[in-house]
Design an enzyme around this catalytic site. Structure first.
Site, mmCIF file in Angstrom:
data_model
loop_
_atom_site.group_PDB
_atom_site.id
_atom_site.type_symbol
_atom_site.label_atom_id
_atom_site.label_comp_id
_atom_site.label_asym_id
_atom_site.label_seq_id
_atom_site.Cartn_x
_atom_site.Cartn_y
_atom_site.Cartn_z
ATOM 1 N N THR A 172 1.003 -1.208 -0.091
ATOM 2 C CA THR A 172 -0.109 0.131 0.185
ATOM 3 C C THR A 172 0.785 1.151 -0.028
ATOM 4 O O THR A 172 0.616 2.375 -0.254
ATOM 5 C CB THR A 172 -0.875 -0.167 1.210
ATOM 6 O OG1 THR A 172 -0.094 -0.247 2.510
ATOM 7 C CG2 THR A 172 -1.951 -1.030 1.137
ATOM 8 N N GLY A 173 2.237 1.217 0.120
ATOM 9 C CA GLY A 173 3.075 2.418 0.437
ATOM 10 C C GLY A 173 3.500 2.740 -1.022
ATOM 11 O O GLY A 173 2.894 2.433 -2.232
ATOM 12 N N GLU A 209 -1.597 -4.447 9.824
ATOM 13 C CA GLU A 209 -3.302 -5.003 10.159
ATOM 14 C C GLU A 209 -4.089 -4.032 9.990
ATOM 15 O O GLU A 209 -5.233 -4.413 9.912
ATOM 16 C CB GLU A 209 -3.051 -5.620 11.584
ATOM 17 C CG GLU A 209 -2.814 -4.513 12.756
ATOM 18 C CD GLU A 209 -2.405 -5.239 14.042
ATOM 19 O OE1 GLU A 209 -2.503 -4.344 15.113
ATOM 20 O OE2 GLU A 209 -2.399 -6.354 14.132
ATOM 21 N N SER A 266 -4.542 -2.402 7.229
ATOM 22 C CA SER A 266 -5.174 -2.534 5.957
ATOM 23 C C SER A 266 -5.574 -4.055 5.626
ATOM 24 O O SER A 266 -6.474 -4.208 4.869
ATOM 25 C CB SER A 266 -3.954 -2.308 5.034
ATOM 26 O OG SER A 266 -3.396 -1.083 5.143
ATOM 27 N N CYS A 283 17.972 4.380 -2.214
ATOM 28 C CA CYS A 283 17.602 4.804 -3.780
ATOM 29 C C CYS A 283 18.966 5.949 -4.215
ATOM 30 O O CYS A 283 19.428 5.871 -5.490
ATOM 31 C CB CYS A 283 16.245 5.800 -3.836
ATOM 32 S SG CYS A 283 15.945 6.422 -2.177
ATOM 33 N N GLN A 289 16.894 15.270 -2.956
ATOM 34 C CA GLN A 289 16.106 14.050 -2.958
ATOM 35 C C GLN A 289 14.613 14.727 -3.001
ATOM 36 O O GLN A 289 14.128 15.249 -2.205
ATOM 37 C CB GLN A 289 16.303 13.171 -1.771
ATOM 38 C CG GLN A 289 17.991 12.840 -1.950
ATOM 39 C CD GLN A 289 18.346 11.585 -0.921
ATOM 40 O OE1 GLN A 289 19.448 11.726 -0.430
ATOM 41 N NE2 GLN A 289 17.472 10.883 -0.633
ATOM 42 N N SER A 291 8.631 11.658 -2.907
ATOM 43 C CA SER A 291 8.521 10.425 -2.843
ATOM 44 C C SER A 291 9.159 9.560 -2.213
ATOM 45 O O SER A 291 8.832 8.453 -1.478
ATOM 46 C CB SER A 291 8.212 9.818 -4.256
ATOM 47 O OG SER A 291 9.190 10.061 -4.860
ATOM 48 N N HIS A 330 15.642 11.742 -7.733
ATOM 49 C CA HIS A 330 16.858 12.372 -6.955
ATOM 50 C C HIS A 330 17.842 12.864 -7.871
ATOM 51 O O HIS A 330 18.338 12.194 -8.635
ATOM 52 C CB HIS A 330 17.270 11.527 -6.180
ATOM 53 C CG HIS A 330 16.505 10.855 -4.920
ATOM 54 N ND1 HIS A 330 15.122 11.263 -4.621
ATOM 55 C CD2 HIS A 330 16.477 9.813 -4.279
ATOM 56 C CE1 HIS A 330 14.555 10.749 -3.433
ATOM 57 N NE2 HIS A 330 15.436 9.666 -3.429
ATOM 58 N N THR A 390 11.725 5.751 -6.974
ATOM 59 C CA THR A 390 11.048 4.751 -6.861
ATOM 60 C C THR A 390 11.143 3.456 -7.579
ATOM 61 O O THR A 390 10.547 2.475 -7.497
ATOM 62 C CB THR A 390 9.460 4.949 -6.548
ATOM 63 O OG1 THR A 390 8.862 5.770 -7.698
ATOM 64 C CG2 THR A 390 9.386 6.113 -5.690
HETATM 65 P P1 NAP Z 1 5.570 3.881 2.732
HETATM 66 O O1 NAP Z 1 4.836 4.755 2.042
HETATM 67 O O2 NAP Z 1 5.602 4.613 4.066
HETATM 68 O O3 NAP Z 1 4.989 2.503 2.791
HETATM 69 C C1 NAP Z 1 5.157 1.612 4.068
HETATM 70 C C2 NAP Z 1 4.641 0.333 4.015
HETATM 71 O O4 NAP Z 1 4.720 -0.466 5.200
HETATM 72 C C3 NAP Z 1 2.853 0.760 3.882
HETATM 73 O O5 NAP Z 1 2.613 -0.525 2.883
HETATM 74 C C4 NAP Z 1 2.515 0.036 5.214
HETATM 75 O O6 NAP Z 1 1.161 -0.536 5.248
HETATM 76 C C5 NAP Z 1 3.504 -1.038 5.598
HETATM 77 N N1 NAP Z 1 3.773 -1.141 7.136
HETATM 78 C C6 NAP Z 1 3.709 -0.054 8.022
HETATM 79 N N2 NAP Z 1 3.844 -0.592 9.530
HETATM 80 C C7 NAP Z 1 3.567 -2.097 8.988
HETATM 81 C C8 NAP Z 1 3.341 -3.100 10.002
HETATM 82 N N3 NAP Z 1 3.564 -2.769 11.310
HETATM 83 N N4 NAP Z 1 3.192 -4.323 9.405
HETATM 84 C C9 NAP Z 1 2.975 -4.485 8.180
HETATM 85 N N5 NAP Z 1 3.369 -3.543 7.218
HETATM 86 C C10 NAP Z 1 3.460 -2.274 7.738
HETATM 87 O O7 NAP Z 1 7.020 3.840 2.436
HETATM 88 P P2 NAP Z 1 7.842 3.838 0.979
HETATM 89 O O8 NAP Z 1 8.238 4.983 0.666
HETATM 90 O O9 NAP Z 1 7.024 2.990 0.214
HETATM 91 O O10 NAP Z 1 8.964 3.081 1.550
HETATM 92 C C11 NAP Z 1 9.055 1.391 1.817
HETATM 93 C C12 NAP Z 1 10.512 0.947 1.903
HETATM 94 O O11 NAP Z 1 11.350 1.037 0.972
HETATM 95 C C13 NAP Z 1 11.089 1.770 3.302
HETATM 96 O O12 NAP Z 1 11.888 0.988 4.011
HETATM 97 C C14 NAP Z 1 11.809 2.781 2.676
HETATM 98 O O13 NAP Z 1 12.945 3.260 3.249
HETATM 99 C C15 NAP Z 1 12.527 1.927 1.416
HETATM 100 N N6 NAP Z 1 12.674 2.803 0.358
HETATM 101 C C16 NAP Z 1 11.803 3.764 -0.387
HETATM 102 C C17 NAP Z 1 12.084 4.456 -1.365
HETATM 103 C C18 NAP Z 1 11.246 5.535 -2.146
HETATM 104 O O14 NAP Z 1 11.677 6.318 -2.959
HETATM 105 N N7 NAP Z 1 10.211 5.707 -1.353
HETATM 106 C C19 NAP Z 1 12.996 3.881 -2.263
HETATM 107 C C20 NAP Z 1 14.205 2.855 -1.669
HETATM 108 C C21 NAP Z 1 13.817 2.446 -0.598
HETATM 109 P P3 NAP Z 1 0.075 0.235 5.746
HETATM 110 O O15 NAP Z 1 -0.628 0.989 4.491
HETATM 111 O O16 NAP Z 1 -0.969 -0.665 6.087
HETATM 112 O O17 NAP Z 1 0.234 1.021 6.951
#
Ligand code: NAP
Length: 348
Positions: free
Chosen positions: A12-13, A38, A40, A150, A177, A180, A243, A327
């Site tokens: 969902t993120g 939980e 979602s 990233c 950066q 997103s 970025h 992303t």
């Molecule tokens: P985000 O939008 O905050 O999404 C986080 C995800 O984690 C959501 O699906 C959320 O689900 C889930 N989550 C949170 N708490 C949870 C729990 N207790 N149990 C199970 N699922 C849980 O973050 P994002 O930007 O997509 O990043 C995701 C990961 O990739 C992070 O570790 C980040 O550092 C890394 N990353 C991000 C990028 C980027 O450009 N954004 C690039 C490389 C790496 P709910 O919606 O249900 O809360």
């Protein structure tokens, strides 16, 4: 060909949504499971994402009616892509690997573990040698592979051919950066509109440490870190995606400008592998005011590192800009390329 069933943890993120988009209609993989927290879980993906889908266009048809599961290793799939919040990712990924899943993670938790590959397919495929030791040492039936941060991904992709040919001694990198990169809801609008935030927690350390692991060498089943001094400064800027990194490098073996450009231009180690997400990994733009995030972040499907403004540096040897889609190649797309490499190498 039967497609390989895959699940997305954190579907969902912001990165999770990228996975959904990139994996729908993928020729080798099929999304069979979506999982998140939980709050979602138990609802359909379409219902939960009605107001959260940030990529424009439609939520792909094949996942709309899927029920979001909790992140426990009872999912009907072979590979799990983890786009989980780093506050929870570590133990969840271990649980899945223990039960026999192949875990490919975008989270930071296991990146620096000595028995876990930190992999960019074009840069350090030899790090896959660590997998056997990981399984043995941890009693995993599956294994974990991590994808770098990233900004680090694009830095290492762009400088790998230079390091191979001329040996890089020092790197100074300043990043600008995109929002997103902070996930959703990420940075509050009042903090970032008309502003730049000169601090991103842990980001400088990630670039400085991960780069040395990625550009290191595998010796006797262990990674010997690269002998490079890296200094990073990271800024959050009011750009949605992409970025931009301003980089200066010092070389041990001096190179002409033409040699430098030629080695970046000819770098394409995966070109004969037939991987569906493969593109030329470095594109060099000649215009003096490029790359720019809004104009160039989707070049080559967002899977390439876009380099521009290569010029002499008066302090180190050369300086240039790198633009990377955070992303796609920096997140979901980079991890999918890892899965494609694993299939090519018959590790799936
Ligand atoms: P985000 O939008 O905050 O999404 C986080 C995800 O984690 C959501 O699906 C959320 O689900 C889930 N989550 C949170 N708490 C949870 C729990 N207790 N149990 C199970 N699922 C849980 O973050 P994002 O930007 O997509 O990043 C995701 C990961 O990739 C992070 O570790 C980040 O550092 C890394 N990353 C991000 C990028 C980027 O450009 N954004 C690039 C490389 C790496 P709910 O919606 O249900 O809360």
């Amino acid at each position: 060909m039967d497609k390989i069933p895959v699940g997305i943890l954190g579907a969902t993120g912001i990165v999770g949504q990228r996975y959904i988009r990139l994996l729908s209609n993928h020729p080798w993989f099929e999304i069979t499971e979506v999982a998140a927290s939980e709050k979602s879980a138990g609802k359909t993906y379409g219902e939960v994402m009605k107001h959260r889908w940030k990529l424009g266009g439609e939520i792909p048809y094949e996942v709309r009616d899927k029920i979001i599961k909790e992140c426990v290793p009872k999912l009907d799939c072979k590979i799990v892509f983890s786009a989980l919040d780093a506050n929870v990712a570590g133990p969840i990924e271990e649980d899945f690997a223990r039960e026999g899943y192949i875990v490919i993670s975008n989270a930071r938790n296991h990146r620096m573990d000595e028995d876990v590959p930190l992999l960019i397919p074009e840069v350090n495929p030899e790090s896959l040698e660590l997998v056997e030791e990981q399984k043995k040492r941890r009693g995993f039936k599956g294994f974990i592979i991590t994808h770098p941060n990233c900004s680090t991904t694009h830095l290492c992709l762009a400088i790998k051919p230079i390091h191979d040919k001329f040996k890089i001694r020092k790197i100074i990198v300043t990043t600008m950066q995109a929002l997103s990169g902070a996930g959703y809801p990420g940075v509050a609008s009042l903090d970032i509109v008309d502003n730049i935030i000169p601090y991103i927690p842990l980001e400088e350390e990630k670039i400085e440490n991960e780069t040395l692991k990625i550009l290191g060498k595998v010796e006797n089943g262990k990674i010997k870190y690269a002998d490079i001094f890296v200094s990073a400064t990271c800024n959050r800027v009011p750009v949605s995606d992409g970025h931009l990194e301003s980089v200066s490098i010092e070389l041990e073996n001096k190179s002409s400008m033409d040699e430098l450009i030629e080695c970046m231009n000819s770098f394409d180690p995966l070109k004969n592998y037939g991987l569906p997400s493969h593109v030329k990994p470095i594109i060099i733009l000649k215009e003096e005011d490029r790359p720019q995030p809004r104009l160039d972040r989707n070049l080559a499907n967002g899977m390439t590192s876009v380099v521009g403004r290569i010029r002499k540096c008066n302090v180190l040897d050369y300086k240039f800009l790198i633009l990377g889609n955070n992303t796609i190649r920096g997140g979901a797309g980079g991890a999918i390329l890892i899965a494609e490499l694993l299939k090519y190498m018959k590790m799936i």
